[in-house]
Scaffold this motif. Structure first.
Motif, mmCIF file in Angstrom:
data_model
loop_
_atom_site.group_PDB
_atom_site.id
_atom_site.type_symbol
_atom_site.label_atom_id
_atom_site.label_comp_id
_atom_site.label_asym_id
_atom_site.label_seq_id
_atom_site.Cartn_x
_atom_site.Cartn_y
_atom_site.Cartn_z
ATOM 1 N N UNK A 1 -8.478 -10.550 28.849
ATOM 2 C CA UNK A 1 -9.484 -9.809 29.610
ATOM 3 C C UNK A 1 -9.402 -8.382 29.480
ATOM 4 N N UNK A 2 -10.592 -8.098 29.365
ATOM 5 C CA UNK A 2 -10.732 -6.654 29.234
ATOM 6 C C UNK A 2 -11.401 -5.843 30.323
ATOM 7 N N UNK A 3 -11.066 -4.332 30.412
ATOM 8 C CA UNK A 3 -11.597 -3.396 31.291
ATOM 9 C C UNK A 3 -12.790 -2.855 30.476
ATOM 10 N N UNK A 4 -13.786 -2.311 31.292
ATOM 11 C CA UNK A 4 -14.902 -1.748 30.445
ATOM 12 C C UNK A 4 -15.384 -0.785 31.596
ATOM 13 N N UNK A 5 -15.623 0.488 30.987
ATOM 14 C CA UNK A 5 -15.909 1.848 31.809
ATOM 15 C C UNK A 5 -16.917 2.556 30.731
ATOM 16 N N UNK A 6 -17.786 3.467 31.276
ATOM 17 C CA UNK A 6 -18.157 4.508 30.665
ATOM 18 C C UNK A 6 -17.378 5.359 30.224
ATOM 19 N N UNK A 7 -17.488 6.135 28.881
ATOM 20 C CA UNK A 7 -16.765 7.058 28.654
ATOM 21 C C UNK A 7 -16.900 8.296 29.364
ATOM 22 N N UNK A 8 -15.803 9.131 29.429
ATOM 23 C CA UNK A 8 -16.225 10.483 29.964
ATOM 24 C C UNK A 8 -16.736 11.613 28.935
ATOM 25 N N UNK A 9 -17.480 12.585 29.489
ATOM 26 C CA UNK A 9 -18.010 13.456 28.761
ATOM 27 C C UNK A 9 -16.901 13.925 27.533
ATOM 28 N N UNK A 10 -15.521 14.251 27.776
ATOM 29 C CA UNK A 10 -14.545 14.547 26.949
ATOM 30 C C UNK A 10 -14.563 13.376 25.974
ATOM 31 N N UNK A 11 -14.666 12.128 26.418
ATOM 32 C CA UNK A 11 -14.274 10.979 25.290
ATOM 33 C C UNK A 11 -15.748 11.037 24.541
ATOM 34 N N UNK A 12 -16.735 11.307 24.876
ATOM 35 C CA UNK A 12 -18.052 11.093 24.131
ATOM 36 C C UNK A 12 -17.985 12.138 23.171
ATOM 37 N N UNK A 62 -21.707 4.874 25.592
ATOM 38 C CA UNK A 62 -20.373 5.065 25.007
ATOM 39 C C UNK A 62 -19.533 4.216 25.972
ATOM 40 N N UNK A 63 -18.956 3.339 25.689
ATOM 41 C CA UNK A 63 -17.982 2.437 26.746
ATOM 42 C C UNK A 63 -16.752 2.287 26.138
ATOM 43 N N UNK A 64 -15.616 2.667 27.003
ATOM 44 C CA UNK A 64 -14.294 2.481 26.710
ATOM 45 C C UNK A 64 -13.725 1.392 27.127
ATOM 46 N N UNK A 65 -13.192 0.332 26.395
ATOM 47 C CA UNK A 65 -12.497 -0.966 26.566
ATOM 48 C C UNK A 65 -11.371 -0.765 26.490
ATOM 49 N N UNK A 66 -10.541 -1.248 27.655
ATOM 50 C CA UNK A 66 -9.094 -1.372 27.530
ATOM 51 C C UNK A 66 -8.482 -2.959 27.726
ATOM 52 N N UNK A 67 -7.570 -3.254 26.665
ATOM 53 C CA UNK A 67 -7.028 -4.467 26.780
ATOM 54 C C UNK A 67 -5.853 -4.337 27.867
ATOM 55 N N UNK A 68 -5.098 -5.557 28.011
ATOM 56 C CA UNK A 68 -4.190 -5.595 29.036
ATOM 57 C C UNK A 68 -3.053 -4.725 28.794
ATOM 58 N N UNK A 69 -2.862 -4.270 27.606
ATOM 59 C CA UNK A 69 -1.705 -3.359 27.085
ATOM 60 C C UNK A 69 -2.099 -2.065 27.210
ATOM 61 N N UNK A 70 -3.565 -1.862 27.711
ATOM 62 C CA UNK A 70 -3.780 -0.296 27.748
ATOM 63 C C UNK A 70 -4.392 0.306 26.451
ATOM 64 N N UNK A 71 -4.541 -0.621 25.407
ATOM 65 C CA UNK A 71 -5.361 -0.148 24.142
ATOM 66 C C UNK A 71 -6.879 0.148 24.170
ATOM 67 N N UNK A 72 -7.066 1.299 23.912
ATOM 68 C CA UNK A 72 -8.553 1.663 23.868
ATOM 69 C C UNK A 72 -9.391 1.248 22.767
ATOM 70 N N UNK A 73 -10.799 0.721 22.901
ATOM 71 C CA UNK A 73 -11.539 0.438 21.996
ATOM 72 C C UNK A 73 -12.831 1.050 22.501
ATOM 73 N N UNK A 74 -13.570 2.105 21.706
ATOM 74 C CA UNK A 74 -14.716 2.492 21.934
ATOM 75 C C UNK A 74 -15.887 1.631 21.383
#
Length: 147
Positions: A1-12, A62-74
């Motif tokens: 299961x992943x969490x998805x959110x929009x990237x912040x301006x800083x992340x973009x 740009x979407x930031x995806x986080x897995x259950x361990x908090x690892x980010x995938x853009x």
């Protein structure tokens, strides 16, 4: 299961597209599907980070995806030369399919957007209203010059 959110301006600003894998949207095979897909993405993530009148480079999220361990995938949700797609450096089928299912199950947001497919050139207008898509295309009078 992943969490998805929009990237912040800083992340973009920090994101670098680099090498890229692309995962196409299976049911996105025509103009109505492209228009409807954008309306659904708008429901899930709001207005795009940017939109352009160039049909082959119409929008991007740009979407930031986080897995259950908090690892980010853009990931990038975009409309490019071959239509709607999800891409990214670390994309995998499971992440892309989960994100696509979230998007595809959403009710589309109403919008209207005009773009130009420069290769022909043809003006394309997408409208989504009350869950229905309307496509208007205006071809040049000298269309035979482009065939």
């Amino acid at each position: 299961m992943y969490k998805f959110r929009r990237a912040t301006e800083e992340e973009r600003n920090e994101w670098c597209s680099g090498s890229y894998k692309i995962w196409g949207i299976d049911n996105s095979i025509g103009e109505e599907d492209y228009a409807l897909f954008l309306g659904k993405v708008m429901t899930v993530f709001g207005r795009p980070d940017w939109m352009d009148t160039d049909w082959e480079n119409m929008y991007s999220y740009l979407i930031v995806t986080e897995d259950e361990q908090g690892n980010k995938i853009y990931l990038e949700i975009y409309h490019g030369p071959s239509g709607s797609a999800i891409g990214g450096q670390d994309i995998n089928k499971q992440v892309a399919e989960e994100l696509a299912q979230i998007i595809l199950s959403a009710k589309p947001t109403d919008y209207e957007w005009k773009s130009v497919y420069e290769d022909i050139p043809v003006n394309v207008k997408y409208t989504v209203k009350d869950g229905k898509t309307y496509i208007e295309s205006e071809y040049p009078k000298n269309m035979e010059d482009f065939i």
